[in-house]
Design an enzyme around this catalytic site. Structure first.
Site, PDB file in Angstrom:
ATOM      1  NE  ARG B 166      14.959  12.035  22.078  1.00 13.13           N
ATOM      2  CZ  ARG B 166      14.528  12.827  21.112  1.00 13.13           C
ATOM      3  NH1 ARG B 166      13.263  12.816  20.764  1.00 13.13           N
ATOM      4  NH2 ARG B 166      15.354  13.676  20.495  1.00 13.13           N
ATOM      5  CG  HIS B 324     -22.772   4.274   3.476  1.00 11.07           C
ATOM      6  ND1 HIS B 324     -21.501   4.634   3.820  1.00 11.07           N
ATOM      7  CD2 HIS B 324     -22.635   3.251   2.618  1.00 11.07           C
ATOM      8  CE1 HIS B 324     -20.630   3.870   3.184  1.00 11.07           C
ATOM      9  NE2 HIS B 324     -21.293   3.025   2.441  1.00 11.07           N
TER      10      HIS B 324
END
Lengths: 413, 413
Positions: B166, B324
């Site tokens: 790379r 919630h």
């Protein structure tokens, strides 16, 4: 392409002087972008109170609100006065402090909640209602026509009381887009001050935030606020994307505390915005107070500052690898997009590891006031790296190696 | 618009079944997107070793590498064997373990470093060189022609050794775009396996990442890796944006440890990718091991897991506010985009605060095996909220209030 310390849009407030040549993407400005013209709605005393560990007594709330106002946030949002008797009394008490920041409270979109909210003396009321299919089925069960009717009635009431009003959907990114736009257009037409987009579950990506806010920007003329949860670690980036798309207000909390793992953190937003809009941020917010505020809230909710917290994480300005240290010593901008001095903090170059380069050791030798040639510094660096291969080294250890090596040199003379 | 558990692009691997109606943005697929077809380069043993607190001895390195390989990461990146004698020996030792993951090492782009790297027995060599004007001035001082020449020589050498290679620039987002594209095209032509884009200082926004990777995707035919620092809290979002633009490999470290406040965290990336590409992620990675791996690394570098860490933060699946809690009890998807069960973790509904709703208390009453009418549950909820106004309540406290209330009810009979 990073707009570090360089203005990237046509906003007057971002007229920073470029420190380096513009690169192609940098020069793409956008007149809808508010990255250098935004306001903060600080919700530590509302969203933050929903954090698992949060219990703020009246004294702590006042301390936090005062600190946030001094810091420069434009708005402070408080828990609904309907939540409990103490919540109501605290809300009234904070309204009476005469802080520079405007005080908001966050209530369900009902006449009763709105009436109680207005009675506390707040500057603004933040209305919220669930709009996603999940929430419509499992939470309040209203359909969109009923939501719109209720919203308009409550908004008109709050306006009639001479109080600023925001209308927000909940879970906006899992709501039906057309329903959502229709609702926002309807409330914009009756004169709401702001509409809110909420990523209640923290599912949105920056591109989704950008797309939704940009679409909405074409539909309403009022301000646009975003409230973004951090479940997938994207809250700060999503806030930036929202501003690029034309949002005007960002919800934050100190350290990001809130339901589950919270929302956009105040300090994180500062770090993000400093890169592209340094002058705007520095003109509005007292950045050197960020550490003190974070420590205060961390103490109040009994958490540690995360090691990787932007700006104030214990290693945010610590450099370790040899090639990094070398360049940092020559010019900090090489490996720093933020400058610790802006926040009243210090840089630290780590020179006690196997990754240490001789440039870092040379700098340390100079700090210690010792005289050595480059060849000698390289020699002592090799000794340090050899030792660091065997065990972790503290600064003291490294200093001892340097000093004893220097002593040997003296004796050899 | 969130692609929760719904395939958003044409990739074969993401053929999840939609759980709900598609919304407009969701249906916009993109054939270049790799959000459901990416690979992980796990760099805890390279980038992570640059974290201020990191000192990994050989045994710890082997333990971490083995755990990461078992987890399923495609690549493990190690510190340069040039850094120290022990680094070299550890690199050789890990190569000999025969792990499933490919082993990479990360070296400067010089013939000498490349030769030593290839000699260790790694599967791939990651070359890096600084390209930004900052770095060219203050670090190695080479100009772009010299960089290109050096890069091609070293790449050809590594390929001649039969090793994957790379080539990455450093500080890509502050490099000149045209210089950068020219360099990447040149290395692509000589057959590099991957090019790397690095946000070395953590300055990039998701849109900048998207734009650069998308541009690069049109210039090179090889794979594209991104390495994104987290100084402004955008590393996870930027990784997602890179994949949307066509990147193929994401660099991570456990908990994100690295230079300064680190890079994209492995767990954070998992959380982000699970939302849109659940099946792909679950097919490759053993998610129930994420907590164990994070604990192991946190222990090795002596840090606490941040309270707000995606997935494993102590409150990531804790719900507190009344509205919630009510909806979560009916259907967890209402307020959760991630499911704790996927990670071998549990949900916790907080019912001991002034924000508590009676639905959460009802659920707790049932868990405790007590019989109460809804009216009675509402009565005891009021008592709990009153108490929570006065002081923080532990679960024990709430349970005691519920039990003593229940006892009173029994006595009244």
């Amino acid at each position: 392409m990073c707009g570090d310390r360089t203005a990237v849009n046509g906003n007057a407030a971002s007229a920073d002087k470029p420190l380096h040549k513009r690169t192609p993407y940098e020069s793409v400005g956008d007149f809808l972008s508010n990255t250098a013209n935004f306001k903060i709605i600080e919700s530590t005393l509302r969203e933050g109170e929903q954090f698992a560990n949060a219990f703020f007594d009246t004294e702590t709330k006042i301390k936090i609100a005062t600190a946030l106002s001094d810091f420069g946030v434009e708005y402070i949002e408080l828990t609904s006065p309907v939540a409990s008797q103490q919540s109501r009394e605290d809300c009234e008490a904070i309204c009476k402090l005469g802080l520079k920041s405007k005080i908001l409270t966050h209530v369900r979109c009902t006449m009763e909640d709105a009436r109680i909210a207005c009675d506390t003396g707040v500057d603004g009321v933040d209305l919220v209602i669930g709009t996603s299919s999940f929430l419509r089925e499992h939470s309040h069960g209203k359909d969109m026509v009923a939501i719109e009717k209720a919203a308009i009635e409550v908004i008109n009431y709050v306006k009639s009381r001479g109080v600023e009003v925001r209308f927000s959907s909940e879970d906006s990114f899992r709501s039906d887009l057309v329903d959502l736009l229709q609702l926002y257009r309807a409330v914009d037409r009756v004169g709401v001050n702001r509409v809110g987009v909420a990523d209640t579950v923290g599912c949105a990506t920056p591109r989704q935030v950008y797309d939704l806010v940009r679409t909405l920007r074409g539909v309403v003329s009022c301000d646009i606020e975003v409230h973004l949860h951090n479940d997938t670690g994207c809250a700060i980036a999503n806030s930036h994307a929202a501003l690029e798309a034309g949002a005007t207000h960002i919800d934050t909390s100190v350290l990001g505390i809130g339901e589950r793992n919270g929302i956009t953190s105040l300090g994180g937003l500062m770090a993000r915005m400093m890169v592209g809009s340094r002058e705007y941020v520095m003109s509005r917010y007292k950045l050197h107070k960020i550490k003190e505020i974070e420590d205060m809230v961390a103490d109040a909710v009994q958490i540690n500052i995360p090691f990787n917290n932007p700006i104030t994480g214990f290693c945010a300005f610590t450099h370790k690898a040899g090639i990094h240290a070398k360049a940092i010593l020559a010019n900090p901008s090489t490996y720093e997009i933020l400058s610790p001095e802006d926040y009243g903090l210090n840089r630290y170059v780590h020179f006690a590891s196997r990754l240490t380069g001789w440039n870092a050791i040379k700098s340390r030798v100079e700090q210690l006031g010792l005289a050595m040639s480059d060849a000698q510094v390289k020699e002592v660096t090799a000794k340090i790296k050899q030792m660091a291969d065997i065990r972790p080294l503290a600064i003291d250890d490294t200093d001892s190696i340097i000093r004893s090596f220097h002593l040997e040199l003296q004796e050899q003379k």
